[in-house]
Design a protein around this motif. Structure first.
Motif, short mmCIF file in Angstrom:
data_model
loop_
_atom_site.label_atom_id
_atom_site.label_comp_id
_atom_site.label_asym_id
_atom_site.label_seq_id
_atom_site.Cartn_x
_atom_site.Cartn_y
_atom_site.Cartn_z
N ASN A 121 0.93 -1.29 0.10
CA ASN A 121 0.03 0.02 -0.01
C ASN A 121 0.70 1.31 0.05
N LYS A 145 0.86 4.16 -2.81
CA LYS A 145 0.66 5.65 -2.30
C LYS A 145 1.68 6.40 -2.91
N THR A 146 3.12 5.93 -2.74
CA THR A 146 4.10 6.78 -3.03
C THR A 146 4.02 7.03 -4.68
N TYR A 203 1.32 9.61 -5.48
CA TYR A 203 1.76 10.98 -5.09
C TYR A 203 2.80 11.41 -6.21
N GLU A 247 3.05 3.53 7.91
CA GLU A 247 1.88 4.36 7.54
C GLU A 247 1.73 5.63 8.33
N ASN A 288 4.40 7.95 6.79
CA ASN A 288 4.21 8.32 5.72
C ASN A 288 3.03 9.40 5.62
N SER A 289 2.01 9.47 6.85
CA SER A 289 1.15 10.12 7.11
C SER A 289 1.83 11.71 7.35
#
Length: 257
Positions: free
Chosen positions: A80, A84-85, A88, A163, A166-167
């Protein structure tokens, strides 16, 4: 503030009366721009995924420099995170094309003398966003990690998940990147006649208060010095925005081309 609301209503009404496309034509145009932007985003996503390991290395460099390992609690978390990376990264790659699609959508409601700003708009938008992201990546993020984990949390054992990191990373990078777009917002407000340079100077004290409130909200550190570190570039950007407002405030309208 009531005068700003009145000016906004006048600007909307004035441009609604300009000769242009019908409602259905606007909806068709919007669909076209969304489809093209989505296709560009998907293509750039796959391009970014090819380099997902390098992108992830860039993201984790600040915490790797402090020698704190990252953990995960679910088997799908690494996948995941890579997705996501890549998303973005793809969005950043596709940003110029998407911005151009946005400009093409709003340009029918603009005067002919306003359409000349397309290139400065795109260059300034991308430059300011990357300027804010660079500021966050090289100064704010490392300082925040060092203070929060190394100073306040030095007596405890940190278990940082990928996670959570990353957030935290995105909140700083994208938060500052979007914050640095203040001159672009003022540019359009001034271009549409909603605000002008005199208005911004007259209400500067309120702007300074709002800037420090925003800085306190988005700043990840609890000390006043860090809040001032966030507020300082925003104050500079507000001063720049005043100059932008004086430069683009409309004096004479022209019929759209």
């Amino acid at each position: 503030m009531p005068d700003v609301i009145d000016k906004a209503r006048e600007a909307v009404q004035e441009r609604a009366e300009l000769p242009g496309m019908s409602l259905m034509e606007h909806l068709t145009e919007l669909r076209t721009r969304l489809i093209r932007s989505s296709i560009a985003l998907v293509i750039c996503f796959f391009i970014a995924y090819i380099f997902h390991e390098k992108l992830f290395a860039i993201i984790t460099a600040p915490i790797d420099a402090l020698h704190y390992p990252l953990n995960y609690t679910h088997p799908t978390d690494p996948l995941n995170l890579y997705l996501k990376t890549s998303l973005y990264g793809g969005a950043i790659i596709a940003a110029p094309f998407i911005l151009y699609q946005i400009w093409l959508f709003i340009s029918p409601g603009m005067y002919s003398n306003e359409k000349k700003y397309v290139i400065p708009f795109m260059v300034a938008t991308v430059t300011l966003f990357f300027g804010g992201a660079y500021f966050g990546y090289h100064w704010v993020l490392p300082s925040a990690l060092k203070m929060l984990i190394g100073d306040f949390g030095h007596r405890f054992h940190p278990i940082i998940t990928i996670e959570d990191y990353n957030s935290f990373f995105l909140s700083i990078i994208f938060g500052l990147g979007i914050t640095f777009e203040l001159p672009i917002l003022i540019f359009f407000l001034a271009l549409f006649g909603i605000v002008d340079g005199r208005f911004l100077v007259k209400h500067m004290r309120y702007a300074i208060l709002i800037i420090f409130i925003i800085a306190a909200i988005i700043c990840p550190l609890p000390d006043p010095l860090s809040m001032c570190l966030f507020a300082a570039p925003m104050l500079v950007l507000y001063a720049l925005s005043v100059g932008v407002a004086f430069a683009v405030s409309p004096k004479k309208k022209e019929i759209p081309a």
